[in-house]
Design a protein around this motif. Structure first.
Motif, PDB file in Angstrom:
ATOM      1  N   VAL A 229     -21.545 -46.752 -10.432  1.00 31.31           N
ATOM      2  CA  VAL A 229     -21.111 -46.564 -11.818  1.00 31.31           C
ATOM      3  C   VAL A 229     -20.032 -45.500 -11.793  1.00 31.31           C
ATOM      4  CG1 VAL A 229     -21.794 -45.825 -14.139  1.00 31.31           C
ATOM      5  CG2 VAL A 229     -23.415 -47.075 -12.692  1.00 31.31           C
ATOM      6  N   GLU A 230     -18.918 -45.779 -12.429  1.00 28.59           N
ATOM      7  CA  GLU A 230     -17.846 -44.786 -12.466  1.00 28.59           C
ATOM      8  C   GLU A 230     -17.705 -44.247 -13.883  1.00 28.59           C
ATOM      9  OE1 GLU A 230     -14.059 -44.691 -10.043  1.00 28.59           O
ATOM     10  OE2 GLU A 230     -13.363 -45.562 -11.916  1.00 28.59           O
ATOM     11  N   VAL A 231     -17.627 -42.930 -13.991  1.00 35.41           N
ATOM     12  CA  VAL A 231     -17.368 -42.343 -15.302  1.00 35.41           C
ATOM     13  C   VAL A 231     -16.143 -41.448 -15.206  1.00 35.41           C
ATOM     14  CG1 VAL A 231     -19.771 -42.354 -16.075  1.00 35.41           C
ATOM     15  CG2 VAL A 231     -18.866 -40.327 -14.960  1.00 35.41           C
ATOM     16  N   VAL A 232     -15.402 -41.397 -16.308  1.00 33.34           N
ATOM     17  CA  VAL A 232     -14.300 -40.443 -16.427  1.00 33.34           C
ATOM     18  C   VAL A 232     -14.744 -39.469 -17.497  1.00 33.34           C
ATOM     19  CG1 VAL A 232     -11.825 -40.162 -16.779  1.00 33.34           C
ATOM     20  CG2 VAL A 232     -12.721 -42.343 -15.921  1.00 33.34           C
ATOM     21  N   GLN A 254     -17.291 -37.080  -6.444  1.00 31.02           N
ATOM     22  CA  GLN A 254     -16.138 -36.890  -7.328  1.00 31.02           C
ATOM     23  C   GLN A 254     -14.922 -37.413  -6.568  1.00 31.02           C
ATOM     24  OE1 GLN A 254     -15.795 -32.941  -8.892  1.00 31.02           O
ATOM     25  NE2 GLN A 254     -13.922 -33.414 -10.018  1.00 31.02           N
ATOM     26  N   THR A 255     -14.213 -38.377  -7.125  1.00 34.24           N
ATOM     27  CA  THR A 255     -13.091 -38.965  -6.383  1.00 34.24           C
ATOM     28  C   THR A 255     -11.788 -38.267  -6.740  1.00 34.24           C
ATOM     29  OG1 THR A 255     -12.942 -40.707  -8.045  1.00 34.24           O
ATOM     30  CG2 THR A 255     -14.162 -41.215  -6.028  1.00 34.24           C
ATOM     31  N   LEU A 260     -16.041 -39.623 -11.576  1.00 34.37           N
ATOM     32  CA  LEU A 260     -17.261 -39.507 -10.769  1.00 34.37           C
ATOM     33  C   LEU A 260     -17.795 -40.891 -10.442  1.00 34.37           C
ATOM     34  CD1 LEU A 260     -19.274 -36.792 -12.780  1.00 34.37           C
ATOM     35  CD2 LEU A 260     -17.747 -36.430 -10.830  1.00 34.37           C
ATOM     36  N   ARG A 261     -18.314 -41.027  -9.235  1.00 34.55           N
ATOM     37  CA  ARG A 261     -18.967 -42.281  -8.857  1.00 34.55           C
ATOM     38  C   ARG A 261     -20.434 -41.989  -8.568  1.00 34.55           C
ATOM     39  NH1 ARG A 261     -14.756 -45.349  -4.766  1.00 34.55           N
ATOM     40  NH2 ARG A 261     -13.123 -45.560  -6.323  1.00 34.55           N
ATOM     41  N   MET A 262     -21.294 -42.810  -9.174  1.00 34.24           N
ATOM     42  CA  MET A 262     -22.737 -42.648  -8.952  1.00 34.24           C
ATOM     43  C   MET A 262     -23.265 -43.870  -8.243  1.00 34.24           C
ATOM     44  SD  MET A 262     -23.631 -41.301 -12.652  1.00 34.24           S
ATOM     45  CE  MET A 262     -21.968 -41.453 -13.231  1.00 34.24           C
ATOM     46  N   PHE A 263     -23.908 -43.639  -7.108  1.00 33.29           N
ATOM     47  CA  PHE A 263     -24.385 -44.766  -6.313  1.00 33.29           C
ATOM     48  C   PHE A 263     -25.851 -45.080  -6.571  1.00 33.29           C
ATOM     49  CE2 PHE A 263     -20.547 -43.207  -4.397  1.00 33.29           C
ATOM     50  CZ  PHE A 263     -19.847 -44.372  -4.179  1.00 33.29           C
TER      51      PHE A 263
END
Ligand code: ATP
Length: 305
Positions: A229-232, A254-255, A260-263
């Motif tokens: 899931v990616e959030v900005v 954090q890319t 942010l990417r949540m696995f």
């Protein structure tokens, strides 16, 4: 019956002083197969290829090609092998055609092969130009034409897509596929760009710091791409702490700045959004995604996603 092994390495290694350029690599390539040797700059691809071709003496281990153990100075087997090791043009003042004529002489190939190679690599327009004046992409085509000229059973190609434009890359990809499928040519090719080999190679070996860290085919590669899931979000550090404490989501990367990417938490998108917004954070993007293959490759070889 299992397909015939055309190239095999056994604990192949090359050390330059402290540098372990290649550090004990085992792989086999079967007849008619396209093997993509994938690694970042400095991973050890060119050194491996030079050892396959008998241009560099291994520090340990060995290479067998077409049933013959390769040793420096070994000649006979290479009549059946075409190679592309660098874009350097042998005779920059001679034309494309003259360069190919010389290659014919060297490989004792009948001259009509020159016209076939020129046609195959779409070099008609440049046949009378001095090779030294070609663009990088066309020099690469000339090198490929030279590699193919004597109709080899095996092709060993170091970064064949180098300097080609996108249309050229597709064209060379189709050509290599055709050679493998229709003529049974065995192809070993290196690349540092996953997408260049992903759709072409039957098998991909990922090399990193001189070691073969993974070997897989395209479907296996696809299956390895992680979902996330990616959030900005504003204040990403605060968001990470909140997601960990409130929702127990720990695998967060954090890319770029606010991304942010949540696995984990793939099935909790609504909860994630609620937690961030309720805490007063500004949420400007949220979606479920899958890593692309390049992300996977970077992760495997220690680079940033
Ligand atoms: P690239 O994609 O940049 O061409 P590569 O995967 O082909 O990289 P190699 O050229 O095989 O990598 O180099 C592997 C390592 O060995 C690098 O650290 C390189 O600096 C080192 N190396 C290669 N040749 C030599 C040499 N002749 N002397 C010393 N070190 C070398």
């Amino acid at each position: 019956m299992p397909a015939e092994t055309i190239i095999a390495t056994h604990r192949l290694a090359k050390h330059y002083g402290e540098v372990r350029a290649v550090d004990g690599i085992d792989f086999t390539v079967r007849r008619g197969e396209i093997y993509g040797f994938l690694g970042r700059n400095g991973a050890g691809k060119t050194t491996t290829i030079r050892m396959l071709l008998g241009l560099v003496r291994p520090s340990a281990g060995d290479v067998t090609m077409l049933g013959t153990r390769i040793r420096p100075g070994q000649q006979s087997v290479f009549a059946r092998v075409g190679c592309l090791v660098e874009t350097a043009t042998d005779y920059p003042n001679l034309t494309v055609r003259e360069n190919l004529n010389i290659q014919c002489k060297l490989t004792r190939t009948p001259y009509p092969a020159v016209d076939r190679a020129i046609a195959l690599l779409h070099l008609h327009e440049y046949a009378k130009r001095p090779a030294g004046q070609l663009s990088l992409g066309n020099k690469q085509r000339l090198s490929l034409a030279r590699a193919l000229l004597h109709d080899p059973e095996v092709l060993v190609l170091d970064e064949p897509a180098n300097a080609l434009d996108p249309a050229g890359i597709v064209e060379i990809r189709d050509l290599l596929r055709h050679l493998a499928d229709k003529r049974g040519v065995t192809i070993f090719m290196s690349s540092h760009i996953l997408t260049e080999v992903a759709h072409l190679a039957d098998r991909i070996g990922i090399v990193h710091e001189g070691r073969l860290i993974e070997e897989l085919d395209y479907d296996e590669l696809r299956a390895k791409a992680r979902q996330y899931v990616e959030v900005v979000v504003s204040q990403p550090e605060r968001a990470i702490a909140l997601l960990q404490q409130q929702l127990g989501i720990t695998r967060i990367e954090q890319t770029v700045e606010q991304r942010l990417r949540m696995f984990d938490g793939l099935d909790r998108v609504a909860e994630i959004a609620r937690a961030l917004v309720n805490d007063g954070l500004e949420l400007t993007g949220l979606c479920a995604r899958e890593e692309d293959l390049e992300d996977y490759f970077m992760r495997m070889t220690g680079g940033a996603a």
